[in-house]
Structures are given as structure tokens and as C-alpha cells.
Motif scaffolding. Structure first.
Motif, PDB file in Angstrom:
ATOM      1  N   GLN A 130      49.622   1.252  50.144  1.00 10.89           N
ATOM      2  CA  GLN A 130      48.838   0.134  50.653  1.00 10.89           C
ATOM      3  C   GLN A 130      49.310  -0.273  52.046  1.00 10.89           C
ATOM      4  OE1 GLN A 130      49.255  -2.845  47.598  1.00 10.89           O
ATOM      5  NE2 GLN A 130      47.747  -1.881  46.237  1.00 10.89           N
ATOM      6  N   ASP A 133      47.950   2.274  54.450  1.00  8.56           N
ATOM      7  CA  ASP A 133      46.527   2.042  54.692  1.00  8.56           C
ATOM      8  C   ASP A 133      46.319   0.884  55.668  1.00  8.56           C
ATOM      9  OD1 ASP A 133      45.656   4.105  53.116  1.00  8.56           O
ATOM     10  OD2 ASP A 133      45.348   2.869  51.331  1.00  8.56           O
ATOM     11  N   ARG A 134      47.177  -0.129  55.558  1.00  7.75           N
ATOM     12  CA  ARG A 134      47.087  -1.249  56.490  1.00  7.75           C
ATOM     13  C   ARG A 134      47.367  -0.780  57.920  1.00  7.75           C
ATOM     14  NH1 ARG A 134      50.401  -4.562  59.172  1.00  7.75           N
ATOM     15  NH2 ARG A 134      52.226  -3.533  58.319  1.00  7.75           N
ATOM     16  N   ARG A 136      46.835   2.208  59.062  1.00  6.56           N
ATOM     17  CA  ARG A 136      45.682   3.012  59.484  1.00  6.56           C
ATOM     18  C   ARG A 136      44.537   2.123  59.962  1.00  6.56           C
ATOM     19  NH1 ARG A 136      46.488   6.692  54.217  1.00  6.56           N
ATOM     20  NH2 ARG A 136      47.556   8.478  55.155  1.00  6.56           N
ATOM     21  N   ARG A 137      44.275   1.062  59.206  1.00  4.62           N
ATOM     22  CA  ARG A 137      43.199   0.156  59.620  1.00  4.62           C
ATOM     23  C   ARG A 137      43.536  -0.514  60.940  1.00  4.62           C
ATOM     24  NH1 ARG A 137      43.487  -1.124  54.090  1.00  4.62           N
ATOM     25  NH2 ARG A 137      44.663  -3.028  54.570  1.00  4.62           N
ATOM     26  N   TRP A 138      44.767  -0.928  61.095  1.00  3.73           N
ATOM     27  CA  TRP A 138      45.219  -1.567  62.315  1.00  3.73           C
ATOM     28  C   TRP A 138      45.064  -0.612  63.501  1.00  3.73           C
ATOM     29  CZ3 TRP A 138      50.867  -3.838  62.851  1.00  3.73           C
ATOM     30  CH2 TRP A 138      50.947  -4.597  64.015  1.00  3.73           C
ATOM     31  N   TYR A 139      45.469   0.635  63.297  1.00  2.00           N
ATOM     32  CA  TYR A 139      45.338   1.642  64.354  1.00  2.00           C
ATOM     33  C   TYR A 139      43.877   1.802  64.773  1.00  2.00           C
ATOM     34  CZ  TYR A 139      45.151   6.193  66.640  1.00  2.00           C
ATOM     35  OH  TYR A 139      44.892   7.196  67.534  1.00  2.00           O
ATOM     36  N   ARG A 140      42.971   1.887  63.807  1.00  2.00           N
ATOM     37  CA  ARG A 140      41.549   2.055  64.131  1.00  2.00           C
ATOM     38  C   ARG A 140      41.029   0.866  64.925  1.00  2.00           C
ATOM     39  NH1 ARG A 140      41.331   4.404  58.828  1.00  2.00           N
ATOM     40  NH2 ARG A 140      40.703   2.408  57.928  1.00  2.00           N
ATOM     41  N   ASP A 141      41.440  -0.341  64.531  1.00  2.35           N
ATOM     42  CA  ASP A 141      40.992  -1.527  65.257  1.00  2.35           C
ATOM     43  C   ASP A 141      41.481  -1.505  66.708  1.00  2.35           C
ATOM     44  OD1 ASP A 141      39.702  -2.512  63.038  1.00  2.35           O
ATOM     45  OD2 ASP A 141      41.319  -3.871  62.453  1.00  2.35           O
TER      46      ASP A 141
END
Length: 201
Positions: A130, A133-134, A136-141
Motif C-alpha cells: 500500500q 502504491d501511494r 506510485r500515485r504521487w509520482y504520477r501526480d
């Protein structure tokens, strides 16, 4: 340093002070898009195709609030002005990337502690997945609003991949200790060694 930008889009807007939610929503949209603040109600974005949806959203929000929006194309009156705009953009993105990189270091250090303490449980594994995944989401943003691919972008990409590899190593150790990964059609997350399910960006 970000590459040279031919033009910038400067947004000047006036919005009634009340209700405040319109102004707050507009600021949030601009910051999320990577706009840099030039002063009160003045923002700048690189003039690239990717900002078109942002401009349309800002126009809608301004109209809904009963305000006024003026869009200008700018490239700096002098080369020094153009460099200053690029430096402001680079600085804003670098601050965000440095925070991300620091969390990547913390994540790998946490996995090192888990293995040093032999915390080989599925609960710990799920928690670490988890956290990954956080990241990864941060990187995409961050990548979505780094429209110029500033200097720390490549380093952030490499560090995220390093976190993914470190997680896979920890997952292998957990499964080796427990015997084999459980098969759960609802898990949709970590896969066992050799399946490649745990490595993605």
C-alpha cells in the motif's frame, strides 16, 4: 534546469471574494496543474498543448464564480526575464520532487528494518504494498504537472523503480518464509515470485 520555453501563458483573473470556495477551487486546479504564482491572482504555465484542458477548466470556474479571466502569451521582456520564469518553474517542481525522493529513501529504509527484524508476515507485506502504491500515485501526480521534464524527473523515476525492486525482494523473502503465496482472486495486488505482478509503474 528545465529546457527553454518559447512562450508562457499568463493568467490574470478577478473573482468575487465570496463565496470563497470558487477562489479556493481555482487555486487548487492551478497548483495541481503545476502553475507558478506571479502574484495575487496572477499565474503562469508553460505554453504547451498539455495545458489546454487546464485553461478550459480555469475559464469555466471563473465564469461560474462570476469573475473575469485574461489570458496572455509571454516570453519575458529580456532573456533574463525568460530565464527567471524558467527558474521559478524549475524551483517549484524541484521542491516537490525532493520531497518525493526523501519518501522513497524512507520507504527503502523501512523495508530494510522489516527484514532486519524478520517481520515476514502477509499483514506487513500488504502494508508495504500500500505504501508503494501511494508512491506510485504521487509520482504520477508530480509527473503530470512537470510539463517540462525538469532536472529531477529522471532521478525520481529511477528511485521509484528502486523502491519497486526492493519491495519485490521483500515479498520474495516473505513468501520464502511462509512457503508460497496464497491464491486469492480478490487480492489483485502482490503476486508471487516470478509472476511479475508486484512490479509496475
Amino acid at each position: 534546469m528545465a529546457g527553454p520555453v518559447g512562450r508562457w501563458i499568463v493568467l490574470l483573473f478577478r473573482i468575487p471574494s465570496e463565496p470563497a470556495r470558487h477562489r479556493i477551487a481555482l487555486w487548487r486546479d492551478l497548483r495541481k496543474a503545476g502553475a507558478i504564482s506571479l502574484g495575487q491572482s496572477a499565474w503562469a504555465l508553460p505554453d504547451v498543448p498539455a495545458v489546454q484542458p487546464v485553461l478550459e477548466r480555469v475559464e469555466r470556474r471563473t465564469a461560474t464564480a462570476g469573475g473575469e479571466l485574461l489570458r496572455l502569451a509571454a516570453d519575458g521582456l529580456t532573456p533574463a526575464d525568460a530565464d527567471r520564469l524558467a527558474a521559478m518553474y524549475e524551483s517549484a517542481r524541484a521542491e516537490e520532487w525532493r520531497e518525493f525522493l526523501a519518501d522513497c529513501d524512507k520507504y527503502r529504509a523501512e523495508l530494510d528494518r522489516e527484514q532486519a527484524q524478520e517481520k515476514y508476515t502477509l499483514a506487513e507485506l500488504e502494508e508495504e504494498e500500500q505504501s508503494l502504491d501511494r508512491l506510485r500515485r504521487w509520482y504520477r501526480d508530480l509527473r503530470n504537472r512537470d510539463l517540462l521534464g525538469t532536472s529531477l524527473t529522471t532521478q525520481a523515476d529511477q528511485q521509484l523503480k528502486a523502491c519497486t525492486r526492493r519491495f519485490d525482494e521483500y515479498a520474495d523473502a516473505v513468501y520464502a518464509r511462509l512457503g508460497s503465496p496464497p491464491i486469492s482472486p480478490q487480492s489483485g495486488g502482490t503476486a508471487g515470485p516470478g509472476t511479475g505482478g508486484g512490479t509496475r509503474l
